[in-house]
Write a protein that holds these residues in place. Structure first.
Motif, PDB file in Angstrom:
ATOM      1  N   GLN A  46     -14.012  26.260  13.811  1.00  0.00           N
ATOM      2  CA  GLN A  46     -14.112  27.627  14.307  1.00  0.00           C
ATOM      3  C   GLN A  46     -14.128  27.665  15.838  1.00  0.00           C
ATOM      4  N   SER A  47     -14.774  26.662  16.449  1.00  0.00           N
ATOM      5  CA  SER A  47     -14.879  26.644  17.918  1.00  0.00           C
ATOM      6  C   SER A  47     -13.595  26.201  18.595  1.00  0.00           C
ATOM      7  N   GLN A  48     -12.597  25.762  17.815  1.00  0.00           N
ATOM      8  CA  GLN A  48     -11.364  25.232  18.406  1.00  0.00           C
ATOM      9  C   GLN A  48     -10.150  26.097  18.094  1.00  0.00           C
ATOM     10  N   LEU A  49     -10.361  27.269  17.522  1.00  0.00           N
ATOM     11  CA  LEU A  49      -9.233  28.154  17.216  1.00  0.00           C
ATOM     12  C   LEU A  49      -8.532  28.611  18.492  1.00  0.00           C
ATOM     13  N   ALA A  50      -9.279  28.660  19.609  1.00  0.00           N
ATOM     14  CA  ALA A  50      -8.649  29.066  20.871  1.00  0.00           C
ATOM     15  C   ALA A  50      -7.635  28.046  21.363  1.00  0.00           C
ATOM     16  N   LEU A  51      -7.700  26.815  20.839  1.00  0.00           N
ATOM     17  CA  LEU A  51      -6.775  25.761  21.260  1.00  0.00           C
ATOM     18  C   LEU A  51      -5.483  25.759  20.441  1.00  0.00           C
ATOM     19  N   LEU A  52      -5.390  26.578  19.396  1.00  0.00           N
ATOM     20  CA  LEU A  52      -4.224  26.546  18.512  1.00  0.00           C
ATOM     21  C   LEU A  52      -2.904  26.779  19.253  1.00  0.00           C
ATOM     22  N   PRO A  53      -2.798  27.802  20.145  1.00  0.00           N
ATOM     23  CA  PRO A  53      -1.507  27.983  20.840  1.00  0.00           C
ATOM     24  C   PRO A  53      -1.114  26.757  21.657  1.00  0.00           C
ATOM     25  N   ALA A  54      -2.084  26.132  22.336  1.00  0.00           N
ATOM     26  CA  ALA A  54      -1.768  24.949  23.134  1.00  0.00           C
ATOM     27  C   ALA A  54      -1.362  23.773  22.249  1.00  0.00           C
ATOM     28  N   LEU A  55      -2.026  23.624  21.092  1.00  0.00           N
ATOM     29  CA  LEU A  55      -1.666  22.529  20.182  1.00  0.00           C
ATOM     30  C   LEU A  55      -0.255  22.716  19.616  1.00  0.00           C
ATOM     31  N   LYS A  56       0.088  23.946  19.248  1.00  0.00           N
ATOM     32  CA  LYS A  56       1.421  24.200  18.704  1.00  0.00           C
ATOM     33  C   LYS A  56       2.503  24.000  19.776  1.00  0.00           C
ATOM     34  N   TYR A  57       2.157  24.342  21.011  1.00  0.00           N
ATOM     35  CA  TYR A  57       3.118  24.092  22.105  1.00  0.00           C
ATOM     36  C   TYR A  57       3.262  22.592  22.366  1.00  0.00           C
TER      37      TYR A  57
ATOM     38  N   GLY B   6     -12.936  20.796   5.191  1.00  0.00           N
ATOM     39  CA  GLY B   6     -14.053  21.451   4.536  1.00  0.00           C
ATOM     40  C   GLY B   6     -15.144  20.495   4.158  1.00  0.00           C
ATOM     41  N   ALA B   7     -14.798  19.196   3.975  1.00  0.00           N
ATOM     42  CA  ALA B   7     -15.792  18.213   3.537  1.00  0.00           C
ATOM     43  C   ALA B   7     -16.529  17.587   4.694  1.00  0.00           C
ATOM     44  N   GLN B   8     -16.006  17.742   5.908  1.00  0.00           N
ATOM     45  CA  GLN B   8     -16.629  17.088   7.057  1.00  0.00           C
ATOM     46  C   GLN B   8     -17.346  18.121   7.920  1.00  0.00           C
ATOM     47  N   GLU B   9     -18.205  17.618   8.805  1.00  0.00           N
ATOM     48  CA  GLU B   9     -18.868  18.469   9.772  1.00  0.00           C
ATOM     49  C   GLU B   9     -17.890  18.831  10.878  1.00  0.00           C
ATOM     50  N   PRO B  10     -18.148  19.928  11.614  1.00  0.00           N
ATOM     51  CA  PRO B  10     -17.254  20.293  12.723  1.00  0.00           C
ATOM     52  C   PRO B  10     -17.128  19.142  13.723  1.00  0.00           C
ATOM     53  N   VAL B  11     -15.911  18.961  14.241  1.00  0.00           N
ATOM     54  CA  VAL B  11     -15.637  17.878  15.182  1.00  0.00           C
ATOM     55  C   VAL B  11     -15.463  18.456  16.577  1.00  0.00           C
ATOM     56  N   ASN B  12     -15.632  17.603  17.597  1.00  0.00           N
ATOM     57  CA  ASN B  12     -15.409  18.044  18.962  1.00  0.00           C
ATOM     58  C   ASN B  12     -13.926  17.955  19.300  1.00  0.00           C
ATOM     59  N   ASP B  13     -13.571  18.310  20.554  1.00  0.00           N
ATOM     60  CA  ASP B  13     -12.157  18.342  20.957  1.00  0.00           C
ATOM     61  C   ASP B  13     -11.547  16.954  20.924  1.00  0.00           C
ATOM     62  N   TYR B  14     -12.305  15.950  21.340  1.00  0.00           N
ATOM     63  CA  TYR B  14     -11.763  14.579  21.320  1.00  0.00           C
ATOM     64  C   TYR B  14     -11.460  14.135  19.882  1.00  0.00           C
ATOM     65  N   ALA B  15     -12.390  14.418  18.957  1.00  0.00           N
ATOM     66  CA  ALA B  15     -12.161  14.036  17.561  1.00  0.00           C
ATOM     67  C   ALA B  15     -10.999  14.810  16.961  1.00  0.00           C
ATOM     68  N   LEU B  16     -10.771  16.044  17.432  1.00  0.00           N
ATOM     69  CA  LEU B  16      -9.608  16.805  16.969  1.00  0.00           C
ATOM     70  C   LEU B  16      -8.314  16.066  17.287  1.00  0.00           C
ATOM     71  N   GLY B  17      -8.195  15.567  18.543  1.00  0.00           N
ATOM     72  CA  GLY B  17      -7.008  14.790  18.904  1.00  0.00           C
ATOM     73  C   GLY B  17      -6.914  13.500  18.131  1.00  0.00           C
ATOM     74  N   ALA B  18      -8.072  12.841  17.885  1.00  0.00           N
ATOM     75  CA  ALA B  18      -8.054  11.583  17.129  1.00  0.00           C
ATOM     76  C   ALA B  18      -7.612  11.815  15.685  1.00  0.00           C
ATOM     77  N   ASN B  19      -8.059  12.930  15.073  1.00  0.00           N
ATOM     78  CA  ASN B  19      -7.641  13.231  13.704  1.00  0.00           C
ATOM     79  C   ASN B  19      -6.147  13.514  13.625  1.00  0.00           C
ATOM     80  N   LEU B  20      -5.637  14.239  14.627  1.00  0.00           N
ATOM     81  CA  LEU B  20      -4.189  14.493  14.663  1.00  0.00           C
ATOM     82  C   LEU B  20      -3.415  13.194  14.846  1.00  0.00           C
ATOM     83  N   ARG B  21      -3.948  12.284  15.666  1.00  0.00           N
ATOM     84  CA  ARG B  21      -3.286  10.985  15.851  1.00  0.00           C
ATOM     85  C   ARG B  21      -3.239  10.202  14.528  1.00  0.00           C
TER      86      ARG B  21
END
Length: 362
Positions: free
Chosen positions: A67-78, A24-39
């Protein structure tokens, strides 16, 4: 061995809340930053001694998505429960920047999800494994960039001083250098002649000491009484050590057979569900990393095509193909290397590492 979901959910609420607040405190991130944050989250948990729990990560991945990455949730959980992810997270260091691991994870996703999702997950996997972002867009100039731009010129003055010193040396009066250049040329010529002469003399001496004698008297000298005149004893002496070599080969073959039998017995125990018997096939840290929960998701696990790739004393290195059979009848095969200590009875597996996916799930 690959790590799996064997740990509890302790700390889940605290981590999820902290991730949600961060999002909530940060700006939306792209797909690459999503993986980096998870790492970063996974590496931080491991550094704090928290166990790697796939079910817990399934609950956390949603907190990293915009919001733009909710479609990736099933793939991330898998992904966080996939065998390739468990193998990558259990390596030392965890989640290494290895393109082969990215390819393996991408193949596992391609078998389940549609092409548009898999194409976006390529950037997520790169961020997760710390690889360079593909086709990274050029960053626009910013006030911070303009402030840091003068940094390179600060490193250039030493280089300019060196160049100035070289030019100063070249700009000395030509008259002062002409005499020294002539002297240097003469000395260089004399040194070259001396080197050639010494080299030729050494080569001639070497040839004289290595070439066989051409004096007929040396070959036709009559033998003294009791003198050995044939090389037979020397030949016999040189061939004598063959017996130890054969013994060593037999010992190596026995060690390789013992190591292969130990690995095959391990996977027989796993397929039969004999967890304790399987655990006793490991030693040291490998036994601590053994995760029975990982193998419960498969109906059967087997190994074949085992072959020896190296022997160092009692340590035998093997390579084989491991096949995972799922309850729905599909299966996946991957190459894996094992290190087995044959000095114990039974032989214990001291190391295991993933090679590559030889056949995707089908």
């Amino acid at each position: 061995m690959a790590a799996g979901p064997r740990h509890g959910r302790a700390g889940k609420g605290q981590d999820a809340c902290s991730c949600t607040a961060c999002r909530g405190a940060q700006e939306p991130v792209n797909d690459y930053a999503l993986g980096a944050n998870l790492r970063r989250q996974i590496l931080s948990d491991l550094e704090r001694g928290l166990p790697l729990d796939g079910r817990r990560l399934q609950a956390l991945v949603g907190d990293f998505c915009g919001q733009s990455q909710l479609a990736l949730l099933p793939a991330l959980k898998y992904l966080v429960l996939a065998p390739g992810f468990s193998s990558a997270a259990s390596q030392q260091p965890p989640l290494p920047a290895d393109a082969r691991l990215q390819l393996r994870l991408q193949q596992e996703l391609n078998e389940v999800f549609a092409a548009p999702i898999c194409a976006r997950m390529d950037a997520v996997l790169r961020g997760l494994l710390g690889l360079q972002e593909a086709n990274a867009p050029a960053q626009p100039a910013s006030p911070l960039t303009s402030q840091t731009a003068p940094t390179p010129p600060q490193e250039q003055p030493p280089l300019e001083e060196e160049v100035a010193e070289e030019y100063d040396g070249e700009l000395e009066p030509a008259a002062g250098r002409s005499g020294s250049n002539g002297l240097v040329a003469v000395l260089s010529f004399m040194a070259g002649v001396l080197v050639v002469g010494v080299g030729g003399g050494l080569a001639w001496l070497l040839l004289q000491t290595t070439l066989p004698s051409t004096n007929p008297a040396d070959g036709q000298r009559p033998g003294l009484p009791g003198e050995l005149t044939t090389p037979s004893p020397d030949t016999t002496t040189a061939e004598a050590p063959l017996a130890p070599d054969l013994s060593q080969q037999a010992s190596s073959d026995a060690a390789a057979t013992q190591a292969i039998a130990s690995v095959e017995q391990l996977y027989n125990e796993l397929s039969l569900g004999n967890v304790q018997a399987a655990r006793q096939r490991f030693s040291g840290e490998v036994a601590d990393q053994f995760d029975p929960a990982f193998f419960r998701q498969f109906q059967r696990v087997s190994v074949d095509q085992l072959r020896t790739i190296g022997i160092n004393g009692s340590q035998v290195s093997l390579e084989g193909v491991v096949t995972f059979v799922y309850p729905d009848g599909t299966s996946q095969s991957e190459s894996r290397q094992f290190t087995v200590d044959t000095s114990t009875d039974p032989a214990l597996i001291t190391g295991s590492s993933f090679g590559q996916v030889t056949r995707g799930r089908q």
